[in-house]
Design an enzyme around this catalytic site. Sequence first.
Site, PDB file in Angstrom:
ATOM      1  N   GLU A 317       0.870  -1.199   0.115  1.00 54.05           N
ATOM      2  CA  GLU A 317      -0.087  -0.026  -0.142  1.00 54.05           C
ATOM      3  C   GLU A 317       0.903   1.137   0.025  1.00 54.05           C
ATOM      4  OE1 GLU A 317      -4.059  -1.794   2.288  1.00 54.05           O
ATOM      5  OE2 GLU A 317      -2.460  -1.087   3.370  1.00 54.05           O
ATOM      6  N   VAL A 318       1.714   1.336  -0.860  1.00 52.59           N
ATOM      7  CA  VAL A 318       2.677   2.704  -1.006  1.00 52.59           C
ATOM      8  C   VAL A 318       2.246   3.472  -1.974  1.00 52.59           C
ATOM      9  CG1 VAL A 318       5.012   3.365  -1.493  1.00 52.59           C
ATOM     10  CG2 VAL A 318       4.640   0.949  -0.501  1.00 52.59           C
TER      11      VAL A 318
END
Length: 523
Positions: A317-318
């Site tokens: 989830e960058v």
Amino acid sequence: MAMAMRLILLLPVIGCATAAGGGRVDLWPMPASVSSGDKALYVAKDLKMSAVGSKYADGKTILVEAFQRIVSVIQMDHAIVGSYDRLPVLTGVNVVVHSPDDELKFGVDESYNLSIPATGSPMYAQIEAQTVFGALHALETISQLCYFDFVLSITRLDSAPWTIMDMPRFPYRGLLIDTARHYLPVPVIKSVIDSMTYSKLNVLHWHIVDEQSFPIEIHSYPELSNGAYSYSEKYTISDALDIVQYAEKRGVNVLAEIDIPGHARSWGVGYPSLWPSASCQQPLDVSNDFTFKVIDGILSDFSKVFKFKFVHLGGDEVDTSCWATTPHIKSWLVQHGMNESDAYRYFVVRAQKIAISHGYDIINWEETFNNFGDKLDRKTVVHNWLGRGVAEKAVSAGLRCIVSNADKWYLDHLDATWEGFYMNEPLANIYNPEQQKLILGGEVCMWGERIDASDIQQTIWPRAAAAAERLWTPVEKLAKNVTTVTARLARFRCLLNERGVAAAPLAGYGRAAPLEPGSCMRQ
């Protein structure tokens, strides 16, 4: 070297026979091979443990303490006041461990053979295991075979003789806890470790830090723990070592995770230069060499405490938008001929190299594989949590994989039923035997956004136990229809309650309340 041990024990146990006349076997998880008879035994009030023929000296007292613990979890404060006169009595347990090595390594032999006779004087149960960790599993199995006889006021063991040969299906059988979203006191973490051993889970995945808090003290960079919620909601490195050693004596490895480069806003509370800017606080600043010095310092400190083969570096989830909008990082990207996706890959690969330099193999969440799988170090384990089909792709690429698909094995999803946990198959659609070996196992995940010390156990159990049998028991022994295991799991859930674990009822969804008055085993 032969070793003799004698423990005088009271062994009152639980109130349900495990097998009647060689019929139903109430063990969880189900062993690889089990046979039973139709004789009742009675457990001696002064049960003995010996290790005649064992090569294991128990210098760390792993075996002695495990024997004592098993007694404590089954001793329901019943007074053993009945007479043993003319009754067949189980006098003791002899434990033979073939390896003198007691280092808990990944893939350690956890198999055991257990035999309990129906006749003889004196009458001893026999445990044979390659390592002490297999012997621990055998002791847990014995504990589930005993119950308190309220008529005779002594401990009873039905359906002897027993012959059990057992081993795990997968070497990695994990449970994730999250101490960043809510702090979990050390005694709570230890209670979770204890409860894991009852269903033979063997990896505690400790998601220590996240964007909300950084609760562990790091000697190399002491200001990092300024990111904790409060002064008291922290762990010292000594606390971490205590947890690791506590788990090791129970056959449980501790996998430490720092989730990078995203999920890391809390890092900058103590070191603001780790943020891209004061107004754009994550992911960690990819352009700053100090970022990687801090990661190196953390992993250096971790390597002295967390001795498990793996470290988890996150990578999920960058959102790279801060990198694209922060002037000094944008300039660095241009200078190095990178876009944000390139920088994401650069960060993950550089962090992997740091971890490898400290002796670790790496676990990363699946987004790293999905985005640049061919660039990952070959020591990478892909942690599948999102999509179906990722595990198949990972092993096809020759990488190892752990399965935690969120729709089935996320415990924070309260609408996920135990039946779904039980039927979730890590090897789904993987038919090549060599690729199957690359699936190390699986893990249920207790994310902490909506749980804390007050309700963590009832949210974990009994659904985690359903997954535990999937990970332990040979596939041919697993139920094709969950209705055939409902009564056995209900009995195990009651056993957890009796051992002080606040496992929720089976009926309904996760963390449900009992529906109405009635027996524990009908909730």
